[in-house]
Design a protein around this motif. Structure first.
Motif, PDB file in Angstrom:
ATOM      1  N   CYS A  76       0.833  -1.213   0.000  1.00  0.00           N
ATOM      2  CA  CYS A  76       0.000   0.000   0.000  1.00  0.00           C
ATOM      3  C   CYS A  76       0.863   1.256   0.000  1.00  0.00           C
ATOM      4  O   CYS A  76       0.567   2.227  -0.705  1.00  0.00           O
ATOM      5  N   MET A  77       1.921   1.240   0.799  1.00  0.00           N
ATOM      6  CA  MET A  77       2.814   2.400   0.876  1.00  0.00           C
ATOM      7  C   MET A  77       3.488   2.651  -0.468  1.00  0.00           C
ATOM      8  O   MET A  77       3.536   3.789  -0.951  1.00  0.00           O
ATOM      9  N   ASP A  78       3.982   1.599  -1.102  1.00  0.00           N
ATOM     10  CA  ASP A  78       4.695   1.747  -2.373  1.00  0.00           C
ATOM     11  C   ASP A  78       3.785   2.237  -3.492  1.00  0.00           C
ATOM     12  O   ASP A  78       4.240   2.901  -4.429  1.00  0.00           O
ATOM     13  N   ASN A  79       2.489   1.900  -3.395  1.00  0.00           N
ATOM     14  CA  ASN A  79       1.544   2.279  -4.447  1.00  0.00           C
ATOM     15  C   ASN A  79       0.642   3.439  -4.046  1.00  0.00           C
ATOM     16  O   ASN A  79      -0.317   3.754  -4.766  1.00  0.00           O
ATOM     17  N   ASN A  80       0.936   4.036  -2.884  1.00  0.00           N
ATOM     18  CA  ASN A  80       0.206   5.221  -2.410  1.00  0.00           C
ATOM     19  C   ASN A  80      -1.301   4.975  -2.333  1.00  0.00           C
ATOM     20  O   ASN A  80      -2.110   5.775  -2.807  1.00  0.00           O
ATOM     21  N   ILE A  81      -1.657   3.841  -1.716  1.00  0.00           N
ATOM     22  CA  ILE A  81      -3.071   3.490  -1.537  1.00  0.00           C
ATOM     23  C   ILE A  81      -3.459   3.758  -0.088  1.00  0.00           C
ATOM     24  O   ILE A  81      -2.948   3.108   0.819  1.00  0.00           O
ATOM     25  N   PRO A  82      -4.342   4.713   0.176  1.00  0.00           N
ATOM     26  CA  PRO A  82      -4.755   4.982   1.562  1.00  0.00           C
ATOM     27  C   PRO A  82      -5.630   3.860   2.114  1.00  0.00           C
ATOM     28  O   PRO A  82      -6.291   3.131   1.365  1.00  0.00           O
ATOM     29  N   LEU A  83      -5.626   3.754   3.431  1.00  0.00           N
ATOM     30  CA  LEU A  83      -6.395   2.730   4.140  1.00  0.00           C
ATOM     31  C   LEU A  83      -7.209   3.403   5.234  1.00  0.00           C
ATOM     32  O   LEU A  83      -6.675   4.243   5.975  1.00  0.00           O
ATOM     33  N   ILE A  84      -8.483   3.088   5.323  1.00  0.00           N
ATOM     34  CA  ILE A  84      -9.323   3.614   6.404  1.00  0.00           C
ATOM     35  C   ILE A  84      -9.826   2.430   7.222  1.00  0.00           C
ATOM     36  O   ILE A  84     -10.467   1.518   6.697  1.00  0.00           O
ATOM     37  N   GLY A  94     -13.063   6.420  12.405  1.00  0.00           N
ATOM     38  CA  GLY A  94     -11.969   5.453  12.354  1.00  0.00           C
ATOM     39  C   GLY A  94     -10.608   6.099  12.238  1.00  0.00           C
ATOM     40  O   GLY A  94     -10.392   7.240  12.682  1.00  0.00           O
ATOM     41  N   THR A  95      -9.688   5.407  11.604  1.00  0.00           N
ATOM     42  CA  THR A  95      -8.300   5.855  11.440  1.00  0.00           C
ATOM     43  C   THR A  95      -7.925   5.764   9.970  1.00  0.00           C
ATOM     44  O   THR A  95      -8.184   4.762   9.317  1.00  0.00           O
ATOM     45  N   ILE A  96      -7.285   6.815   9.457  1.00  0.00           N
ATOM     46  CA  ILE A  96      -6.796   6.781   8.067  1.00  0.00           C
ATOM     47  C   ILE A  96      -5.291   6.572   8.088  1.00  0.00           C
ATOM     48  O   ILE A  96      -4.570   7.193   8.872  1.00  0.00           O
ATOM     49  N   VAL A  97      -4.826   5.662   7.253  1.00  0.00           N
ATOM     50  CA  VAL A  97      -3.392   5.380   7.106  1.00  0.00           C
ATOM     51  C   VAL A  97      -2.998   5.751   5.689  1.00  0.00           C
ATOM     52  O   VAL A  97      -3.600   5.279   4.722  1.00  0.00           O
ATOM     53  N   LYS A  98      -1.968   6.593   5.594  1.00  0.00           N
ATOM     54  CA  LYS A  98      -1.540   7.078   4.264  1.00  0.00           C
ATOM     55  C   LYS A  98      -0.025   6.924   4.118  1.00  0.00           C
ATOM     56  O   LYS A  98       0.674   6.611   5.084  1.00  0.00           O
ATOM     57  N   GLY A  99       0.439   7.199   2.907  1.00  0.00           N
ATOM     58  CA  GLY A  99       1.877   7.125   2.665  1.00  0.00           C
ATOM     59  C   GLY A  99       2.638   8.175   3.431  1.00  0.00           C
ATOM     60  O   GLY A  99       3.759   7.977   3.865  1.00  0.00           O
ATOM     61  N   SER A 100       2.030   9.356   3.594  1.00  0.00           N
ATOM     62  CA  SER A 100       2.657  10.449   4.341  1.00  0.00           C
ATOM     63  C   SER A 100       1.559  11.284   4.993  1.00  0.00           C
ATOM     64  O   SER A 100       0.404  11.240   4.582  1.00  0.00           O
ATOM     65  N   VAL A 101       1.933  12.062   5.998  1.00  0.00           N
ATOM     66  CA  VAL A 101       0.946  12.879   6.727  1.00  0.00           C
ATOM     67  C   VAL A 101       0.458  14.013   5.844  1.00  0.00           C
ATOM     68  O   VAL A 101       1.229  14.640   5.158  1.00  0.00           O
TER      69      VAL A 101
END
Length: 241
Positions: free
Chosen positions: A206-214, A234-241
């Motif tokens: 996900c990080m390498d392909n810049n796919i966000p996760l909620i 919930g919580t969002i997880v991204k490649g960068s803040v």
């Protein structure tokens, strides 16, 4: 008119989510609730693909720990995801949501084989596509399947629906009363702090392909729609803040 912020999403469901309060197997009330929540999103003209786990029936790692060959145990787990996918397909079609199941392991009598272009075409026609049997390879989780399929079909986000927690916490909230919930994280923080949101392979993909996760709770009715409409739960997880 309610306007969704995503056009194409991957919904990741754990097998435990289908088990509901009973903890094992498939709970009819829970799977009906999930199907209804998916319909709410489809009615917004959002393209929905689903990856479902099999932990409510069989876990490969647990089977391996009991002496079964790891690859064999993982293949058994993949078959469990097919059972869950067919049950979810039935629940969706009962409420008039057109659905296709595609499997990574060929079993033409019950489902289509996974073909990327066909999956995208189904989505474009408004059908829900359920990706079953993981990646088709042992040693990879259904989290990794969700990350891989999201990259392949160019999904904008992975929606990780949990049945016990409503986001990502600093520790297990059921064991540690001081555990704090995160509103947002980076994949690097998830990996370096070993937060267990997804396995490391899935997180890296996900990080390498810049796919966000909620990450959010599936147990509260309407939550999938809230996320798709942009509500901050919930919580969002991204490649960068």
């Amino acid at each position: 008119m309610e306007q969704p912020i995503f056009k194409r999403v991957i919904l990741k469901l754990s097998g435990e989510a289908l088990a509901g309060q009973q903890g094992y197997g498939i709970d009819s009330e829970m799977i009906t609730s999930i199907a209804q929540q998916v319909k709410e999103v489809v009615d917004l003209n959002v393209e929905v693909a689903i990856v479902v786990g099999g932990g409510n029936i069989w876990r490969g790692i647990a089977g391996s720990a009991k002496g079964i060959d790891r690859a064999t145990a993982d293949y058994m787990g993949m078959l469990a995801t097919v059972m869950n996918s067919l049950a979810l397909q039935d629940a969706l079609e009962t409420i008039d949501v057109p659905t296709r199941v595609q499997t990574s392991i060929t079993m033409q009598q019950v489902a289509e084989p996974y073909i990327r272009r066909r999956a995208i075409r189904h989505l474009e026609k408004g059908r829900v596509v359920i990706f079953a049997a993981g990646t088709g390879n042992p040693y990879f989780s259904t989290d990794t399947t969700a990350a891989l399929r999201a990259a392949e079909i160019e999904a904008e986000v992975i929606l990780m629906a949990k049945n016990k927690v409503d986001g990502v916490y600093s520790a297990d909230p059921f064991k540690d009363a001081s555990a704090q919930k995160f509103e947002s994280l980076t994949y690097m923080e998830v990996l370096s702090n070993n937060l267990g949101v997804m396995d490391s392979t899935a997180s890296s993909l996900c990080m390498d392909n810049n796919i966000p996760l909620i990450v959010f709770s599936i147990t509260e009715s309407g939550n999938i729609k809230r996320v798709v409409l942009g509500e901050k739960i919930g919580t969002i997880v991204k490649g960068s803040v």
